[in-house]
Design a protein around this motif. Structure first.
Motif, PDB file in Angstrom:
ATOM      1  N   GLU B  71     -63.026 -42.273  -2.914  1.00 44.20           N
ATOM      2  CA  GLU B  71     -61.883 -41.632  -2.446  1.00 44.20           C
ATOM      3  C   GLU B  71     -61.747 -41.755  -0.879  1.00 44.20           C
ATOM      4  OE1 GLU B  71     -62.236 -37.710  -4.320  1.00 44.20           O
ATOM      5  OE2 GLU B  71     -61.768 -38.853  -6.229  1.00 44.20           O
ATOM      6  N   ALA B  72     -63.102 -41.719  -0.409  1.00 37.40           N
ATOM      7  CA  ALA B  72     -63.133 -41.587   1.356  1.00 37.40           C
ATOM      8  C   ALA B  72     -62.436 -42.754   1.918  1.00 37.40           C
ATOM      9  CB  ALA B  72     -64.159 -41.133   1.484  1.00 37.40           C
ATOM     10  N   GLN B  90     -57.079 -39.528 -16.771  1.00 38.55           N
ATOM     11  CA  GLN B  90     -57.857 -39.147 -15.764  1.00 38.55           C
ATOM     12  C   GLN B  90     -58.245 -37.621 -15.690  1.00 38.55           C
ATOM     13  OE1 GLN B  90     -55.791 -41.915 -13.230  1.00 38.55           O
ATOM     14  NE2 GLN B  90     -57.422 -42.726 -12.500  1.00 38.55           N
ATOM     15  N   GLU B  92     -58.879 -36.015 -12.806  1.00 34.42           N
ATOM     16  CA  GLU B  92     -58.068 -35.722 -11.936  1.00 34.42           C
ATOM     17  C   GLU B  92     -56.870 -36.215 -11.996  1.00 34.42           C
ATOM     18  OE1 GLU B  92     -59.967 -35.003  -8.070  1.00 34.42           O
ATOM     19  OE2 GLU B  92     -60.115 -32.993  -8.907  1.00 34.42           O
ATOM     20  N   SER B  93     -55.834 -36.136 -12.663  1.00 37.65           N
ATOM     21  CA  SER B  93     -54.913 -36.992 -12.928  1.00 37.65           C
ATOM     22  C   SER B  93     -53.725 -36.531 -11.665  1.00 37.65           C
ATOM     23  CB  SER B  93     -54.025 -36.923 -14.126  1.00 37.65           C
ATOM     24  OG  SER B  93     -53.793 -35.747 -14.194  1.00 37.65           O
ATOM     25  N   LEU B  94     -53.017 -37.435 -11.266  1.00 37.32           N
ATOM     26  CA  LEU B  94     -52.090 -37.080 -10.154  1.00 37.32           C
ATOM     27  C   LEU B  94     -51.114 -35.836 -10.527  1.00 37.32           C
ATOM     28  CD1 LEU B  94     -50.321 -40.370  -8.966  1.00 37.32           C
ATOM     29  CD2 LEU B  94     -51.750 -38.841  -7.640  1.00 37.32           C
ATOM     30  N   LEU B  97     -53.348 -32.837  -9.560  1.00 37.21           N
ATOM     31  CA  LEU B  97     -53.649 -32.664  -8.325  1.00 37.21           C
ATOM     32  C   LEU B  97     -52.413 -32.120  -7.600  1.00 37.21           C
ATOM     33  CD1 LEU B  97     -55.372 -35.730  -7.144  1.00 37.21           C
ATOM     34  CD2 LEU B  97     -56.237 -33.536  -7.102  1.00 37.21           C
ATOM     35  N   ILE B  98     -51.341 -32.615  -7.928  1.00 32.66           N
ATOM     36  CA  ILE B  98     -50.103 -32.192  -7.236  1.00 32.66           C
ATOM     37  C   ILE B  98     -49.584 -30.917  -7.630  1.00 32.66           C
ATOM     38  CG2 ILE B  98     -47.408 -32.323  -7.450  1.00 32.66           C
ATOM     39  CD1 ILE B  98     -47.881 -35.339  -8.013  1.00 32.66           C
ATOM     40  N   ARG B 100     -51.759 -28.372  -8.425  1.00 31.09           N
ATOM     41  CA  ARG B 100     -52.802 -27.712  -7.456  1.00 31.09           C
ATOM     42  C   ARG B 100     -52.314 -27.757  -6.022  1.00 31.09           C
ATOM     43  NH1 ARG B 100     -58.603 -29.722  -8.295  1.00 31.09           N
ATOM     44  NH2 ARG B 100     -58.291 -30.544  -6.100  1.00 31.09           N
ATOM     45  N   ALA B 101     -51.764 -28.619  -5.493  1.00 33.52           N
ATOM     46  CA  ALA B 101     -51.454 -28.725  -4.023  1.00 33.52           C
ATOM     47  C   ALA B 101     -50.233 -28.169  -3.819  1.00 33.52           C
ATOM     48  CB  ALA B 101     -51.536 -30.047  -3.638  1.00 33.52           C
ATOM     49  N   LEU B 102     -49.460 -28.197  -4.379  1.00 30.15           N
ATOM     50  CA  LEU B 102     -48.084 -27.862  -4.393  1.00 30.15           C
ATOM     51  C   LEU B 102     -47.466 -26.374  -5.114  1.00 30.15           C
ATOM     52  CD1 LEU B 102     -45.945 -31.072  -4.121  1.00 30.15           C
ATOM     53  CD2 LEU B 102     -46.960 -29.672  -2.265  1.00 30.15           C
ATOM     54  N   GLY B 103     -48.209 -26.273  -6.132  1.00 28.81           N
ATOM     55  CA  GLY B 103     -48.041 -25.024  -7.068  1.00 28.81           C
ATOM     56  C   GLY B 103     -46.956 -25.262  -7.898  1.00 28.81           C
ATOM     57  N   LEU B 106     -44.213 -31.169 -11.242  1.00 35.83           N
ATOM     58  CA  LEU B 106     -43.280 -32.107 -10.932  1.00 35.83           C
ATOM     59  C   LEU B 106     -43.040 -32.928 -11.997  1.00 35.83           C
ATOM     60  CD1 LEU B 106     -44.082 -32.957  -7.306  1.00 35.83           C
ATOM     61  CD2 LEU B 106     -42.188 -31.877  -8.096  1.00 35.83           C
ATOM     62  N   SER B 107     -44.221 -33.389 -12.868  1.00 36.23           N
ATOM     63  CA  SER B 107     -44.058 -34.234 -13.890  1.00 36.23           C
ATOM     64  C   SER B 107     -43.233 -33.673 -15.099  1.00 36.23           C
ATOM     65  CB  SER B 107     -45.351 -34.628 -14.646  1.00 36.23           C
ATOM     66  OG  SER B 107     -46.061 -33.404 -14.925  1.00 36.23           O
TER      67      SER B 107
END
Lengths: 213, 110
Positions: B71-72, B90, B92-94, B97-98, B100-103, B106-107
């Motif tokens: 990842e790094a 997965q 930690e699917s996209l 993650l989205i 969690r980050a944006l609240g 989107l999907s």
């Protein structure tokens, strides 16, 4: 940062500059977060479609491979695969967006016309051609996907980190520093009043002593 | 192959054959998890590689330290692909993650 600083003018000045600094940092981080989110939305749409496209393309490729295996056997496919012309390789550059390193990729088309693949078309069956085509398409998709998805993953992680910092500054650090500054100024005012009253009392006492004495 | 960077595939033998048929030169058919992990970590520190294609299963099951390293690093790019058993969800699917980050999810809008 001491919880109970000495109520002196020096400490008050220090606390005030700290608040100012925190405000500045907060503003900057907020801007960083907004810039990252904008960048994120720019590439979001692309990545999502590509992932599902790749999944279905890989499924097709595996099916084609299984069919070819059934017709020709693994050995013949392996033999053909050894003489395929190599793809020319890729160029990976690392772009830097607000401290996030994002790979960007230059690649040439992998998909080739039938005759330029390199193995003998006459000697092998059409099933192998199908497999080759399916995997070429998949490789092209992988190239396209690699930069967008990777970039999105990185951007999201950075957005999360930045958001956390912004919030901790806004809701924890700045209020705490502000109350500290306020406490100090209250204490200073209190001390001023104290000494004012004390001076008055002393003056009155002195006057009384003079009058009587 | 002057300034171009190489492409590698680390997967089971069926997948590597397929990619070799597409013209990918450096394929490593390593079905065993430990061997594949060792190869992946070796290729990660090799600057002549631009893209490493691995199976989702490999990346999912590998050591967390290696996962973190994957990842790094921005280069080479590690791309997970579904193996012959089909795509796996997965952890930690996209979309997660989205969210969690944006609240916001989107999907689900589509």
């Amino acid at each position: 940062m001491a919880e109970n600083p000495n109520p002196t003018r020096m400490e008050l000045l220090k606390a005030k500059t700290r608040v100012k600094l925190a405000r500045k940092g907060h503003k900057l981080l907020k801007q960083k977060r907004d810039a990252l989110i904008m960048e994120f939305f720019k590439i979001l749409g692309k990545a999502q479609d590509l992932r599902s496209e790749l999944n279905s393309q890989m499924k097709k490729a595996y099916t084609a491979l299984a069919v070819a295996q059934a017709y020709q056997g693994m050995q013949e496919i392996e033999a053909a695969s050894l003489s395929v012309k190599r793809v020319p390789g890729v160029k990976v550059d690392v772009r830097n967006i607000m401290g996030v390193k994002i790979p960007s990729l230059e690649s040439s088309q992998v998909e080739k016309p039938l005759l330029s693949r390199g193995y003998s078309v006459v000697g092998t069956s059409a099933k192998i051609d199908e497999v080759a085509e399916a995997f070429e398409k998949a490789t092209d998709l992988v190239f396209k996907l690699s930069q967008t998805e990777n970039a999105i993953r990185r951007l999201i992680l950075e957005i999360e980190k930045t958001k956390r910092r912004v919030n901790s500054l806004e809701f924890v650090m700045i209020p705490r520093l502000e109350t500290q500054a306020k406490m100090i100024s209250f204490r200073l005012e209190e001390m001023e009043r104290d000494s004012f009253v004390m001076l008055k009392t002393i003056k009155r006492k002195l006057e009384k002593a003079e009058a009587s004495g | 192959m002057d300034t171009k960077e190489k492409i590698a595939v680390i997967a089971d033998s069926a997948t590597t054959t397929g990619f070799r048929l597409a013209g990918v030169e450096n394929t490593f058919a390593l079905p065993r998890q430990e061997e594949a992990e060792g190869k992946l970590s070796e290729l990660l520190s090799d600057s002549s590689y631009g893209i490493i294609i691995v199976t989702e299963a490999l990346l999912e099951n590998c050591d967390w330290r290696l996962k973190k390293r994957v990842e790094a690093t921005a280069k080479p790019i590690v791309v997970p692909i579904p193996d012959s058993a089909g795509p796996i969800e997965q952890s930690e699917s996209l979309a997660m993650l989205i969210k969690r980050a944006l609240g916001l999810d989107l999907s689900r809008k589509k």
